[in-house]
Design a protein around this motif. Structure first.
Motif, PDB file in Angstrom:
ATOM      1  N   SER A 151       0.771  -1.375  -0.003  1.00 15.35           N
ATOM      2  CA  SER A 151      -0.017   0.060  -0.070  1.00 15.35           C
ATOM      3  C   SER A 151       0.975   1.479  -0.129  1.00 15.35           C
ATOM      4  N   ASN A 152       0.291   2.213  -0.543  1.00 15.44           N
ATOM      5  CA  ASN A 152       1.059   3.558  -0.431  1.00 15.44           C
ATOM      6  C   ASN A 152       1.178   4.428   0.945  1.00 15.44           C
ATOM      7  N   ALA A 153       0.015   3.952   1.656  1.00 17.86           N
ATOM      8  CA  ALA A 153      -0.035   4.669   2.956  1.00 17.86           C
ATOM      9  C   ALA A 153      -0.850   3.662   3.984  1.00 17.86           C
ATOM     10  N   CYS A 154      -0.818   3.700   4.871  1.00 21.47           N
ATOM     11  CA  CYS A 154      -1.578   2.734   6.030  1.00 21.47           C
ATOM     12  C   CYS A 154      -1.851   3.437   7.348  1.00 21.47           C
ATOM     13  N   ALA A 155      -2.932   3.055   7.847  1.00 17.01           N
ATOM     14  CA  ALA A 155      -3.419   3.940   8.918  1.00 17.01           C
ATOM     15  C   ALA A 155      -4.205   2.776  10.096  1.00 17.01           C
TER      16      ALA A 155
ATOM     17  N   PRO B 142       3.380   6.141   5.736  1.00 14.80           N
ATOM     18  CA  PRO B 142       4.432   6.906   6.061  1.00 14.80           C
ATOM     19  C   PRO B 142       4.241   8.460   6.394  1.00 14.80           C
ATOM     20  N   GLN B 143       2.999   8.750   5.900  1.00 15.85           N
ATOM     21  CA  GLN B 143       2.466  10.285   6.179  1.00 15.85           C
ATOM     22  C   GLN B 143       0.951  10.160   6.497  1.00 15.85           C
ATOM     23  N   PRO B 144       0.245  10.961   7.048  1.00 14.42           N
ATOM     24  CA  PRO B 144      -1.261  11.140   7.167  1.00 14.42           C
ATOM     25  C   PRO B 144      -1.849  11.047   5.776  1.00 14.42           C
TER      26      PRO B 144
ATOM     27  N   LEU C  31      -7.903  -1.306  10.369  1.00  8.84           N
ATOM     28  CA  LEU C  31      -6.694  -1.072   9.630  1.00  8.84           C
ATOM     29  C   LEU C  31      -7.164  -0.463   8.267  1.00  8.84           C
ATOM     30  N   CYS C  32      -6.574   0.754   8.102  1.00 10.58           N
ATOM     31  CA  CYS C  32      -6.872   1.437   6.728  1.00 10.58           C
ATOM     32  C   CYS C  32      -5.827   1.480   5.787  1.00 10.58           C
ATOM     33  N   LEU C  33      -5.848   1.013   4.614  1.00 10.88           N
ATOM     34  CA  LEU C  33      -4.875   0.746   3.762  1.00 10.88           C
ATOM     35  C   LEU C  33      -5.156   1.645   2.158  1.00 10.88           C
ATOM     36  N   GLN C  34      -4.327   2.448   1.745  1.00  7.10           N
ATOM     37  CA  GLN C  34      -4.495   3.209   0.479  1.00  7.10           C
ATOM     38  C   GLN C  34      -3.538   2.854  -0.614  1.00  7.10           C
TER      39      GLN C  34
END
Length: 512
Positions: free
Chosen positions: A152-156, A170-172, A227-230
């Motif tokens: 994923s490009n970003a994860c939260a 790695p960033q919001p 878990l949020c994946l983008q």
């Protein structure tokens, strides 16, 4: 026919791995009189026998199919007729089946490797989270590893604790409020949420996102977060969803272990506080009995499993009447132990501060000092203060809500000395008054805490005041120490098999 890159790669692998088999088939054709045998793809020769053969002549061909899809052509030159064509089609079918088996084997191998990679990845995730002792650190570790594993490009991550715990890497990818809003939808529904750009719910997506996946995190089948994946270039497919679910299942187990660890720490902390409170209670009690002319004195305490606020104390000053006290702080635990320590210390300090203080002077001053503290904690203390004057053979006392206090005159019946004032900390000003009784040889005073009168049996019966009065009457002719020992033994027999609910503390004073 234009083959895909995947097909070309498959054919190249097949020709390489089965070159010997294909060469034997080609040689069989050549031995039968064929001038050439080959495999072509859209006019390009992939293989031909003999090498450097010229194939300008008209030849027969059959389609080479893998899983019902034409991927190449099989050619033979120098032979014609129905028999040759039927044989060629049979060879094409056999070669196609052989290639299909290779493809299935390759797919199974790739799946096995992928599954192994996922297991290793989940192991890495477990190890990464296991070394974290705080929820915040564990969630941060989860989003870093999950983002890498699921490409994923970003994860939260969001955990619906109090307060909520949020981590992004790695960033919001979005604001905390937007993440919380989306995660709460997952928590409410109990199912994953997938958002695609261009769909009806795309307004909730972060800018630049092609696809967002929110996977539930569960503990004991209850969703506690997401878990949020983008992804910005691709969508999440079935293998991604399976891996995300496996990651969240593993994370849920790790969070559960972490919560249990925190609970065990909390229990250990409480246990430590209880032990400390017991030590406070035990060490603040007098370590020796006073030697008072005209009196026998006995005292003891039997703490319950839970720490309470019972206390007793003796204050001796040369040339001054002997003062003693028994008290009980409401509640249990460290707060009760601390208030007990404060109350006992104030009683001691007020006794020394006054010149020949009366019991009312002492209790009134303690109430003035402690009222705010007790009120803030919604607690209070019952306290009995006695003062014995050996010259006058009199016992002066003040009772702030304490019971049982029992007086048994020599040769007489025991009775209760009722409290005439509210407990310490209930009212801003003490309402106690000084009381006095003659205290002659043979007279007995028992000042106990409610752990005696409220002791319970296995049948649910309470020992009560009546039995306590009868017991004191029966043993009043004994020494003070024997009276105290009998009280403890009788209560223990009555409560045999029933857990001790409260501290049992007693002071016995006998005139001699």
């Amino acid at each position: 026919m234009i083959a895909s890159a995947e097909t070309v790669h498959l054919l190249d692998d097949f020709l390489t791995s089965h070159r010997k088999t294909l060469s034997e088939i080609a040689q069989s054709w050549l031995d039968s009189g064929a001038t050439a045998f080959g495999i072509s793809d859209d006019g390009r020769w992939l293989a031909i026998w003999p090498e450097l053969a010229i194939t300008g002549e008209q030849g027969a061909h059959a389609s080479l199919k893998i899983n019902n899809r034409i991927v190449a052509d099989l050619w033979v030159f120098g032979l014609d007729g129905a028999t040759a064509r039927q044989r060629l089609e049979t060879d094409a079918m056999l070669i196609g089946k052989l290639a299909a088996q290779d493809q299935e084997l390759n797919n199974a191998t790739y799946e096995l490797i992928d599954a192994q990679d996922q297991l290793l990845a989940l192991y890495d995730l477990t190890q990464s989270m296991r070394n974290r002792l705080s929820i915040d650190e564990a969630l941060t570790s989860l989003v870093k590893e999950a983002g890498r594993l699921i490409k994923s490009n970003a994860c939260a991550g969001y955990l619906a604790f109090e307060p909520p715990v949020i981590a992004q890497h790695p960033q919001p990818m979005m604001s905390a409020s937007a993440l919380q809003h989306m995660a709460e939808q997952v928590i409410a529904s109990g199912t994953r949420l997938i958002l695609h750009s261009g769909s009806g719910n795309a307004t909730e997506m972060a800018i630049g996102s092609t696809s967002i996946l929110l996977e539930p995190i569960r503990i004991d089948n209850q969703v506690i977060g997401a878990l949020c994946l983008q992804r910005t270039q691709d969508t999440f497919r079935s293998p991604d969803l399976k891996l995300a679910q496996a990651v969240c299942d593993q994370a849920g187990a790790q969070f559960e272990n972490l919560l249990r660890y925190r609970e065990s720490l909390a229990r250990a902390r409480i246990q430590t506080e209880m032990e400390l409170a017991k030590n406070v209670q035990t060490h603040l009690l007098p370590q020796r009995l006073p030697n008072v002319p005209g009196l026998e004195v006995a005292a003891g305490a039997l703490p319950a499993s839970q720490v309470g606020g019972d206390f007793y104390d003796f204050m001796e000053q040369a040339g001054e009447p002997f003062i003693f006290t028994v008290g009980d702080i409401t509640g249990k635990g460290m707060s009760a132990a601390m208030l007990m320590a404060m109350t006992r210390t104030l009683i001691r300090s007020k006794t020394k501060a006054f010149t020949r203080p009366s019991p009312v002077d002492i209790l009134g001053s303690v109430n003035d000092e402690m009222y705010d503290d007790f009120t803030e904690l919604s607690m209070f203390a019952t306290v009995f203060v006695g003062q014995y004057d050996n010259v006058e053979k009199a016992l002066y006392y003040a009772n702030a809500g304490h019971s049982p206090v029992i007086f048994c005159p020599a040769g007489g019946e025991a009775f209760l000395l009722e409290a005439d004032g509210a407990p310490v900390g209930v009212l801003p000003n003490s309402t106690c008054e000084n009381q006095a009784i003659y205290f002659n040889p043979g007279d007995v005073l028992v000042a106990a805490t409610d752990g005696f009168s409220e002791a319970g049996s296995n049948s649910g019966e309470m020992f009560g005041y009546d039995k306590l009065l009868q017991l004191v009457t029966a043993v009043a002719n004994q020494p003070a120490q024997t009276i105290m020992d009998t009280l403890f033994q009788t209560i223990a027999q009555f409560s045999a098999g029933h857990a001790q609910d409260d501290d049992q503390t007693v002071v016995v004073i006998k005139g001699v």
